[in-house]
Scaffold this active site. Structure first.
Site, PDB file in Angstrom:
ATOM      1  N   GLU A 152      34.460  45.500  33.772  1.00  0.00           N
ATOM      2  CA  GLU A 152      33.196  46.135  34.028  1.00  0.00           C
ATOM      3  C   GLU A 152      33.469  47.628  33.869  1.00  0.00           C
ATOM      4  O   GLU A 152      34.493  48.253  33.821  1.00  0.00           O
ATOM      5  CB  GLU A 152      32.639  45.872  35.319  1.00  0.00           C
ATOM      6  CG  GLU A 152      32.530  44.247  35.426  1.00  0.00           C
ATOM      7  CD  GLU A 152      33.572  43.411  35.881  1.00  0.00           C
ATOM      8  OE1 GLU A 152      34.713  43.640  35.315  1.00  0.00           O
ATOM      9  OE2 GLU A 152      33.445  42.291  36.468  1.00  0.00           O
TER      10      GLU A 152
ATOM     11  N   CYS B 208      37.810  43.756  36.248  1.00  0.00           N
ATOM     12  CA  CYS B 208      38.416  43.426  34.859  1.00  0.00           C
ATOM     13  C   CYS B 208      37.988  43.945  33.685  1.00  0.00           C
ATOM     14  O   CYS B 208      38.762  44.528  32.965  1.00  0.00           O
ATOM     15  CB  CYS B 208      38.308  41.945  34.968  1.00  0.00           C
ATOM     16  SG  CYS B 208      39.123  40.653  35.867  1.00  0.00           S
TER      17      CYS B 208
END
Lengths: 818, 330
Positions: free
Chosen positions: A456, A454
């Site tokens: 990271e 998402c």
């Protein structure tokens, strides 16, 4: 109120007019016509072939076994070329499909496949289930990675996480271990596109020649690399042959020529460096296919900095007149379709922690070059255009923004945001780069970071593997703090720990914070115990020779990516411990501090009674709680509560370590906040039992009422900034299309994004949609089946989401001002 | 001993005076609301400050809560959780303003209300709330300055109402404050005020939105309650005296009142005689304010009148701009 035509997004207009979205490119429309009617099919080839190979190699080292198994799959899986495809290769036959990884969760399949069949989320035949039962499950029983992990977990940790279902989650710590993915990774496509596999194989061979005879583990690493090199080249050759056969039979001269071109492409790549844009795209997909067949990834194999590593072949072909923009778009969109067709297997598509057939092959654009200049190029703009014109929500798209992002790019971003499909999400270099720098990496390397998952991020040749973390139910910690360690999950009360101050003795806000700290500490300790167990059990059970071969840190140390790599590379995450319900907790704490300890309007006992009763008969109290100072409205009192809570949350997390080191925390729920909320009792912020928890770092859905800028400022102020372990803070902003109309709307949002960059927030994404549209879509799902909405770090079809999640999305505050 | 205390509540002021404390009363303004992230009232993203009190009583007014200069009790029945769960207002009000109306709802007899506003404090859901709060210049400034990032981008502050010129001293002080930090300032005014007040406020504005609703005197009087001579004189003076201020004249287009082309053309003819006009905007009528009439116990005379099609109005607006040689700014 009647919806005003000037305030619909492009997406809404298409749906309202019944047009649906069509691509301007005919070939793409052909693919589209049968895509949305397909329930993904579970293809069992990978599971069966992989098991066949693994059952014959038990005496080899794990990486050799994995290499042989991958090689075997690549050489035996069906070679399928679909009509009109320009990019070829599939992990499991034609159309929308999913594949299985029995080495991770094999014994669970019997139950899971029946469930999938029953819920109609996936298609699988009875015969195929029978094959899995006879040929796959028996071999893996007692050998799967998940069972090894469970066996290693301390009993109390296992109880806290799983309750009485070892394959599910009780709701306190939602464990991502081995569910869909063994790691988040960004593929190193550039290396293969630029060098070719033959060259990489040659390097491996040369290294192998130099390894001392007795160093078997290093030899095994290099031998397995060579095996997978042969595997992927063999796979490409099979496709070249297939394309030639089809070309011979093909009557249409145009398609015949295409098939011959495909054959030539597959003879060229990935063995040799790609010379054309088409070859580079084909190479990219072959590499991606190998990553996907090697291990489960939920599609978290990020596409990486696509506009950077694809630019040289694109520009060469474009300048030479070999391709024009339309052709480049068509080729890329053929790749997007390949990505869309690969669906990770979840238990069901809805009612889960990852809803809506989500997969996150994140494609990142923009950002900076290694020497710190803006990296935008013409391909960046072309991909943004493709996202506007391509009718599906795959792949996921993000743009790295920074202080020198050109206005032209910001404008293109905003124009895409105004479409209303939730793309692209934005990641802020100004926040992310300093965070990674503290790990002691050179600034040049850090500027080349790649987002995946998402929010990271990874450094392709430096970072090494992190065992996947888990989600922690933060409001549950508050419940334990107030109730002598008892928490009510899914209707069952459990005493999990004993805070030092008895509930009846809590006299001050500081007392409550003390207990909250201890309860949070309790959850965090279990997190670390499971994380350590996972790091150790995965190292014993897993290996990924293909992925390791393409990572310099692994190659330097000749160690598989699933092993701790000492001395080479970084074992650092950009958020692994996921804090769920931050907004719920800080709103609750603000209400308690104000109403119980400062104004003394209510007592803790009254509050607990009301929560116990889910506010039935206590609606007045609930209203008072709802009207307490709200985090999200830049209220000094509430933001100070939030800052203090953030400080506690971060401080506790940094107390512990796993064998590989300390872990960072993040605020990335995917859809866990809905699933956890469903199991949670009422909370002191006035939330009723079963309702969703707050999402990411945002306030509770619908509580921020002062406009999106104030929401951003609140989120910025809540950062305690005392420790450096809070990364990946996900922010979702819902905006009414009405305030984005016309040129002024575009400029205003551009200014807003500049502010986001200046405030040094990690991530932001926009949902631009009229609430009315969502409500209509709930009532008439048939008409709105093409409606794409932003969920968490990804977009999905609204009608494929569970009703709870649909409601959660409807309730997110729609910032609408006149 | 001369104790100087800075306060803002006049009641406190009196009691302090009684005990011999010399009071320097700080200037306050009466405000209805500060709206963040406004994008339709001037360039960029803005803060919109709504002042309370207006000399006009336009029957189409979409902000009826800004008309009266007094604090006003309002009741939002949608937020009320009903007497079964609460009912504190019925129990606590000594004037017996509230009664239970059979079902679970309350009814108000506003004639009994003495505006003590005690009910507002005991209402749990903020169904009962007050329109109007007194704030100092610094308080308003603080509440809006968290938007600094937007001001830097391209936005600013717009003072609206109600009629800002009714509280000219406060508004002047507030605008000055914004000017000292370089913030773009705008006001939205009816122009119905003595010229001196308009002049005093105008010199601190970058932009003035000026309403001319109806040109015909009698008709103006009928629908707004005031004569428009002052309004028309003031806009003349304003455009002459302040050529550097951006001035945009606006006309709200109301069904059956001034939506005939001739109504608008009359105004256009008047505007043709003005210098230094930057733009002329037609604002199509909307009925979003009707729920607030209900909350205040007022009657909305235009209830159910329906909305106007926007496209023809935009087209007319474009034609007028050409006639007046105005170029629409983006």
């Amino acid at each position: 109120m009647a919806m005003n035509a000037c305030c619909l997004t492009e997406q809404e207009k298409r749906i309202e007019s019944g047009a649906g979205q069509l691509s301007p490119r005919q070939r793409i429309n052909g693919f589209l016509s049968n895509f949305r009617d397909q329930i993904p099919r579970i293809d069992i080839q990978r599971a069966v072939l992989f098991t066949e190979s693994m059952s014959q190699t038990e005496n080899y080292p794990m990486n050799i076994r994995r290499a042989k198994a991958l090689n075997y799959v690549l050489n035996h899986i069906d070679v399928v070329i679909e009509d009109n495809e320009l990019i070829v290769g599939t992990c499991g036959g034609a159309g929308r499909h999913s594949i299985l990884f029995p080495e991770v969760r094999g014994p669970w399949f019997e139950k899971a496949l029946r469930g999938a069949q029953k819920s109609k989320a996936f298609q699988i035949s009875d015969e195929d289930i029978q094959v899995i039962k006879e040929k796959v499950i028996p071999y893996w029983k007692g050998k799967s990675a998940h069972e090894r992990y469970l066996a290693m977990l301390p009993p109390d940790t296992r109880e806290v996480i799983y309750g009485n279902d070892n394959w599910g989650s009780a709701g306190l710590l939602q464990d991502n271990a081995n569910i869909n993915t063994t790691l988040n990774w960004a593929g190193n496509y550039k290396k293969v596109i630029d060098k070719g596999i033959l060259e990489i194989k040659k390097e491996m061979q040369e290294r192998l020649n130099k390894v001392p005879d007795s160093d078997y583990s290093k030899m095994a690493f290099l031998q397995s690399a060579i095996i997978v090199c042969d595997g992927i080249m063999g796979y490409a050759t099979r496709y070249a042959n297939k394309a030639r056969q089809l070309a011979l039979k093909e009557k249409d001269p145009k398609r015949k020529e295409e098939l011959e071109m495909i054959a030539r492409n597959c003879e060229r790549v990935p063995a040799h460096p790609a010379r054309s844009f088409w070859e580079a795209l084909q190479c990219q997909w072959f590499v991606q296919t190998a990553y996907k067949l090697e291990q489960p990834t939920v599609g978290v194999i990020s596409l990486g900095r696509f506009d950077q590593y694809m630019y040289s072949t694109f520009n060469k072909d474009y300048q030479a007149g070999v391709i024009d923009e339309e052709r480049a778009l068509e080729l890329m969109e053929c790749l997007w379709f390949k990505i869309a067709n690969y669906v990770p297997f979840n238990i069901t598509a809805t009612q889960n922690y990852f809803e809506g057939y989500c997969h996150f092959e994140q494609t990142v654009l923009g950002g900076q070059t290694k020497d710190g200049h803006d990296a935008t190029n013409e391909l960046t703009y072309l991909i943004l255009r493709s996202k506007k014109e391509f009718p599906l929500h795959y792949p996921d798209l993000s743009v790295r923004v920074h202080s020198r992002t050109p206005d032209r790019l910001l404008r293109a971003i905003v124009e895409l945001i105004k479409e209303g499909t939730g793309f692209p999400k934005l990641l802020n270099d100004e926040e992310i780069i300093p965070f990674i720098l503290q790990n002691g990496v050179s600034i040049q390397e850090v500027r080349d970071y790649v987002p995946c998952g998402c929010t990271e991020v990874r450094l392709l040749d430096i970072d090494t593997y992190m065992a996947v973390g888990c989600n922690l139910n933060t409001p549950a910690a508050l419940e334990m703090a107030m109730n002598d360690g008892v928490v009510d999950i899914d209707g069952t009360k459990k005493k999990l720990m004993a805070p030092s101050i008895k509930a009846t003795d809590i006299k001050t806000y500081e007392d409550l914070l003390q207990n909250f700290t201890e309860a949070w500490d309790f959850l965090v300790q279990h997190y670390y115990k499971r994380q350590a167990a996972l790091e150790i059990s995965n190292a014993a059970c897993l290996a990924a020779p293909f992925m390791s071969m393409l990572n310099d840190a692994c190659v330097e140390s000749l160690t598989d990516i699933h092993q701790p790599i000492r001395g080479h590379g970084l074992s650092k995450d950009t958020g692994n411990l996921s804090v769920i319900g931050f907004g719920t907790v800080v709103e609750s704490l603000a209400a308690i501090k104000k109403l119980i300890f400062e104004e003394k309007k209510i007592t803790l006992d009254e509050l607990k009674k009301a929560l116990e009763a889910n506010f039935e008969g206590h609606e007045r109290l609930r209203q008072i709680l709802l009207n307490a100072p709200q985090y999200g409205n830049n209220d000094d009192f509430a933001t100070e509560v939030a800052r203090q809570a953030d400080e506690i949350i971060c401080d506790v997390v940094r107390r512990y370590r796993t064998p590989n080191g300390p872990q960072n925390l993040k605020h990335v729920p995917v859809t866990t906040h809905v699933a956890m909320g469903r199991k949670m009792n009422a909370t002191p912020n006035g939330r009723k039992a079963g309702e969703a928890l707050s999402e990411g770092i945002s306030p509770t859905q619908g509580r921020d009422t002062e406009g999106p800028l104030v929401t951003l400022l609140s989120i910025a102020k809540a950062k305690s900034n005392l420790y450096n372990n809070s990364l990946s803070r996900l922010t979702n902003i819902k905006i009414s299309p009405q305030i984005l109309t016309g040129e002024k709307g575009t400029r205003d949002l551009m200014a807003f994004i500049r502010t986001f960059v200046d405030l040094k927030l990690w991530h932001i994404q926009f949902a631009v949609i009229n609430k009315d549209t969502l409500i209509k879509a709930q009532k008439e799902p048939e008409k709105y089946r093409n409606l794409i909405v932003r969920v968490a770090g990804y977009s999905a079809y609204f009608t494929e989401l569970s009703p709870d999640l649909q409601n959660e999305i409807i309730n997110r505050t729609e910032h609408q001002m006149c | 001993m001369n104790l100087i205390v800075l306060i803002k509540k006049s009641s406190v002021e009196l009691s302090l005076k009684k005990v011999g404390v010399m009071v320097m009363k700080e200037l306050t303004g009466r405000i209805v609301n500060i709206q963040k992230y406004s994008v339709h009232d001037g360039p960029g993203i803005r803060d919109l400050v709504f002042m309370k009190g207006c000399p006009l009583k336009c029957i189409w007014c979409s902000n009826p809560e800004t008309q009266s200069p007094s604090f006003q009790l309002a009741y939002n029945s949608k937020r009320c959780i009903g007497v079964e769960s609460c009912g504190y207002c019925v129990k606590e009000c000594a004037q017996e303003v509230f009664t239970i109306n059979g079902k679970n709802n309350i009814e108000m007899d506003r004639s009994k209300c003495i505006n003590c506003l005690k009910c507002v404090n005991i209402c749990c859901s903020k169904a009962l709330h007050v329109f109007g709060t007194d704030m100092t210049v610094d308080e308003v400034f603080k509440k809006t300055q968290n938007q600094t990032d937007t001001w830097r981008s391209n936005g600013g502050v717009t003072i609206s109402g109600g009629e800002p010129l009714l509280q000219a001293d406060f508004v002047t002080a507030l605008l000055k404050k914004y000017k000292t930090v370089g913030v773009h300032t705008a006001i939205e005014t009816t122009g119905y005020a003595p010229w001196e007040r308009l002049e005093q406020v105008a010199r601190w504005c970058n932009l003035i939105f000026y309403d001319i609703k109806i040109l015909n005197k009698q008709k103006h009087n009928n629908y707004t309650g005031v004569d428009n001579s002052v309004i028309l004189q003031n806009i003349k003076k304003l455009t002459e005296k302040f050529p550097d201020i951006e001035i945009i004249v606006r006309t709200p287009v109301i069904p059956n009142i001034n939506n005939q082309e001739k109504d608008i053309i009359n105004i256009v003819k008047f505007l043709d005689g003005l210098d230094n006009l930057n733009d002329y905007e037609l604002l199509p009528y909307h009925g979003y304010g009707s729920s607030k009439y209900l909350q205040l116990g007022m009657t909305y005379k235009l209830e159910g009148i329906g909305s106007l099609e926007k496209e023809p109005i935009y087209e007319l607006n474009q034609r007028i701009r050409k006639m007046l040689n105005l170029r629409k700014k983006v």
